[in-house]
Motif scaffolding. Structure first.
Motif, mmCIF file in Angstrom:
data_model
loop_
_atom_site.group_PDB
_atom_site.id
_atom_site.type_symbol
_atom_site.label_atom_id
_atom_site.label_comp_id
_atom_site.label_asym_id
_atom_site.label_seq_id
_atom_site.Cartn_x
_atom_site.Cartn_y
_atom_site.Cartn_z
ATOM 1 N N LYS A 28 -6.052 16.038 -42.069
ATOM 2 C CA LYS A 28 -5.630 16.699 -43.358
ATOM 3 C C LYS A 28 -5.281 15.856 -44.535
ATOM 4 N N ALA A 29 -5.418 14.572 -44.425
ATOM 5 C CA ALA A 29 -5.042 13.645 -45.440
ATOM 6 C C ALA A 29 -6.125 13.705 -46.129
ATOM 7 N N TYR A 30 -7.370 14.015 -45.718
ATOM 8 C CA TYR A 30 -8.667 14.031 -46.616
ATOM 9 C C TYR A 30 -8.968 15.401 -47.021
ATOM 10 N N PRO A 31 -9.066 15.718 -48.394
ATOM 11 C CA PRO A 31 -8.728 17.184 -49.076
ATOM 12 C C PRO A 31 -10.236 17.843 -48.684
ATOM 13 N N ASP A 32 -11.279 16.983 -48.668
ATOM 14 C CA ASP A 32 -12.581 18.020 -48.285
ATOM 15 C C ASP A 32 -12.677 18.522 -47.070
ATOM 16 N N TYR A 33 -11.886 17.801 -45.868
ATOM 17 C CA TYR A 33 -11.752 18.267 -44.636
ATOM 18 C C TYR A 33 -10.247 19.270 -44.593
ATOM 19 N N ALA A 34 -9.549 19.060 -45.214
ATOM 20 C CA ALA A 34 -8.151 19.924 -45.182
ATOM 21 C C ALA A 34 -8.399 21.338 -45.657
ATOM 22 N N LYS A 35 -9.399 21.455 -46.590
ATOM 23 C CA LYS A 35 -9.641 22.737 -47.167
ATOM 24 C C LYS A 35 -10.708 23.481 -46.218
ATOM 25 N N LEU A 36 -11.112 22.891 -45.403
ATOM 26 C CA LEU A 36 -11.850 23.885 -44.353
ATOM 27 C C LEU A 36 -10.863 24.444 -43.203
ATOM 28 N N ASN A 37 -9.709 24.016 -43.070
ATOM 29 C CA ASN A 37 -8.863 24.721 -42.227
ATOM 30 C C ASN A 37 -8.441 26.179 -42.450
ATOM 31 N N GLY A 38 -8.738 26.922 -41.688
ATOM 32 C CA GLY A 38 -8.692 28.555 -41.637
ATOM 33 C C GLY A 38 -9.970 29.069 -42.280
ATOM 34 N N SER A 39 -10.833 28.127 -42.690
ATOM 35 C CA SER A 39 -12.206 28.952 -43.149
ATOM 36 C C SER A 39 -12.872 29.742 -42.147
ATOM 37 N N PRO A 40 -13.767 30.723 -42.518
ATOM 38 C CA PRO A 40 -14.480 31.409 -41.532
ATOM 39 C C PRO A 40 -15.634 30.755 -41.271
ATOM 40 N N LEU A 41 -16.505 30.734 -40.154
ATOM 41 C CA LEU A 41 -17.766 30.487 -40.047
ATOM 42 C C LEU A 41 -18.771 30.850 -40.819
ATOM 43 N N THR A 42 -19.518 30.290 -41.279
ATOM 44 C CA THR A 42 -20.565 30.738 -42.464
ATOM 45 C C THR A 42 -21.896 31.443 -41.816
ATOM 46 N N VAL A 43 -21.954 31.499 -40.438
ATOM 47 C CA VAL A 43 -23.077 32.139 -40.006
ATOM 48 C C VAL A 43 -22.360 33.106 -38.855
ATOM 49 N N PRO A 44 -23.270 34.270 -38.642
ATOM 50 C CA PRO A 44 -23.049 35.136 -37.502
ATOM 51 C C PRO A 44 -23.087 34.414 -36.143
ATOM 52 N N VAL A 45 -22.312 34.826 -35.329
ATOM 53 C CA VAL A 45 -22.252 34.069 -34.023
ATOM 54 C C VAL A 45 -22.335 35.293 -32.889
ATOM 55 N N THR A 46 -22.790 34.795 -31.611
ATOM 56 C CA THR A 46 -23.083 35.733 -30.723
ATOM 57 C C THR A 46 -22.032 35.679 -29.528
ATOM 58 N N ASP A 47 -21.874 36.459 -28.528
ATOM 59 C CA ASP A 47 -20.868 36.384 -27.693
ATOM 60 C C ASP A 47 -21.052 34.899 -26.895
ATOM 61 N N ASP A 48 -22.267 34.596 -26.717
ATOM 62 C CA ASP A 48 -22.638 33.534 -26.014
ATOM 63 C C ASP A 48 -22.075 32.084 -26.707
ATOM 64 N N HIS A 49 -22.222 32.211 -28.149
ATOM 65 C CA HIS A 49 -21.541 31.240 -28.856
ATOM 66 C C HIS A 49 -20.002 31.310 -28.741
ATOM 67 N N LEU A 50 -19.346 32.186 -28.662
ATOM 68 C CA LEU A 50 -17.957 32.327 -28.477
ATOM 69 C C LEU A 50 -17.525 31.809 -27.192
ATOM 70 N N LYS A 51 -18.630 32.299 -25.962
ATOM 71 C CA LYS A 51 -18.017 31.592 -24.936
ATOM 72 C C LYS A 51 -18.089 30.078 -24.923
ATOM 73 N N TRP A 52 -19.032 29.366 -25.371
ATOM 74 C CA TRP A 52 -18.858 27.892 -25.492
ATOM 75 C C TRP A 52 -17.739 27.495 -26.578
ATOM 76 N N LEU A 53 -17.707 27.988 -27.501
ATOM 77 C CA LEU A 53 -16.603 27.578 -28.488
ATOM 78 C C LEU A 53 -15.188 27.783 -27.850
ATOM 79 N N SER A 54 -14.951 28.887 -27.048
ATOM 80 C CA SER A 54 -13.882 28.848 -26.231
ATOM 81 C C SER A 54 -13.693 27.683 -25.299
ATOM 82 N N LYS A 55 -14.650 27.439 -24.495
ATOM 83 C CA LYS A 55 -14.584 26.224 -23.785
ATOM 84 C C LYS A 55 -14.171 25.042 -24.555
#
Length: 324
Positions: free
Chosen positions: A272-299
């Motif tokens: 968060k000390a780096y503005p370009d990365y800090a501004k990503l906090n809370g941003s939504p994904l820019t692509v649609p994801v499936t339940d399979d994606h969410l399964k791996w993202l959960s892990k």
């Protein structure tokens, strides 16, 4: 744990002697090199270019063969320790520190050699900018050694990497060693060989779009696995997204994670000390994801955010992305 520092330097006498190196995938040597038979499958291999550390991995396999080798030798001291220059004259220079004879000619002899070629692509960790040549030499079992293959003090080497200010996913080393020990080396290698096909598939599905920041040049996009590919040994359905290279590394390290509940990014405090990365906090994904994606993202979330509270950012609809 046994670890080796090996020299892979473009333009060095290694190239003129016909060695075939690609730091991220393989390394070659022969029985004229000191310590040639000591490297083993499962050892850590760290490659440098005599200036800095390039990266490290785990030896998955070593191909052994026979070849005839033509090597130059010094006309003054008689040692086969001569490098052929590409641009500077005289053409040849003796690498023997006690000789250093320069000449436009060298003696040549042919001999049979045993060749070795490592494969180490599955666990490769790019490490440029972490350790300099003096730091690497100091971490060798014999710091004053001039050998192309030098044994490292693994505990000290690991400590230097983890306290060098640049986080590296060293857990990949442990995972790859475990996979090799369990006899899944072939599966591990197959994953890396299938990487271009996997990336093409993701480009077909998502287009030239980074899942965290949006449209990006195709040259900047990498196929990011949402799971440990070394451990799984194959590409899984819904197991990948396209990410910019820097974001790919930060995701692998767990410094950026995706909340499976809100589909938004969670950036670690260290970024968060780096503005370009800090501004990503809370941003939504820019692509649609499936339940399979969410399964791996959960892990991935469970692995890196076990004690972190789930973010409460309002969920936003992902941007429309044209597929190819």
């Amino acid at each position: 744990m046994t670890a080796w520092l090996v020299l892979a330097k473009a333009g060095s006498k290694r190239v003129s002697e016909g060695y075939d190196d690609n730091p991220a995938t393989h390394y070659s040597w022969d029985n004229t090199v000191n310590n040639h038979a000591k490297l083993k499958v499962g050892d850590v291999i760290a490659l440098w270019d005599a200036t800095e550390l390039l990266g490290l991995s785990v030896v998955e396999d070593i191909e052994v063969g026979q070849a005839e080798k033509e090597t130059p030798y010094c006309l003054k001291c008689g040692r086969a320790d001569v490098a052929e220059r590409k641009k500077k004259l005289p053409r040849f220079v003796c690498w023997n520190q006690k000789c250093k004879y320069e000449s436009d000619q060298a003696g040549w002899k042919r001999k049979q050699v045993t060749t070795y070629r490592s494969r180490h692509e599955a666990g490769w960790i790019d490490s440029r900018g972490t350790l300099t040549a003096p730091e690497l030499r100091a971490l060798c079992v014999q710091p004053a050694s001039q050998n192309s293959l030098r044994e490292l003090r693994w505990d000290d080497f690991q400590h230097a990497l983890t306290h060098g200010g640049m986080p590296l996913p060293l857990g990949v080393i442990d995972t790859t060693q475990q996979v090799i020990a369990e006899g899944h080396g072939t599966a591990t290698i197959r994953v890396r060989k299938g990487q271009p096909t996997f990336r093409k598939h993701l480009l077909d599905v998502f287009g030239e779009v980074c899942a965290f920041t949006g449209p990006a040049p195709v040259q900047a996009l990498e196929a990011a696995h949402l799971y440990s590919y070394a451990a799984n040994g194959k590409h899984h359905k819904g197991g990948g997204l396209l990410l910019r290279r820097d974001l790919h590394r930060l995701f692998d390290l767990g410094l950026i994670a995706v909340s499976p509940q809100t589909k938004t990014l969670h950036v670690a405090d260290a970024l968060k000390a780096y503005p370009d990365y800090a501004k990503l906090n809370g941003s939504p994904l820019t692509v649609p994801v499936t339940d399979d994606h969410l399964k791996w993202l959960s892990k991935h979330w469970d692995m890196h955010r076990v004690q972190a509270p789930a973010p409460t950012f309002p969920q936003q609809a992902p941007a429309e992305v044209a597929t190819v």
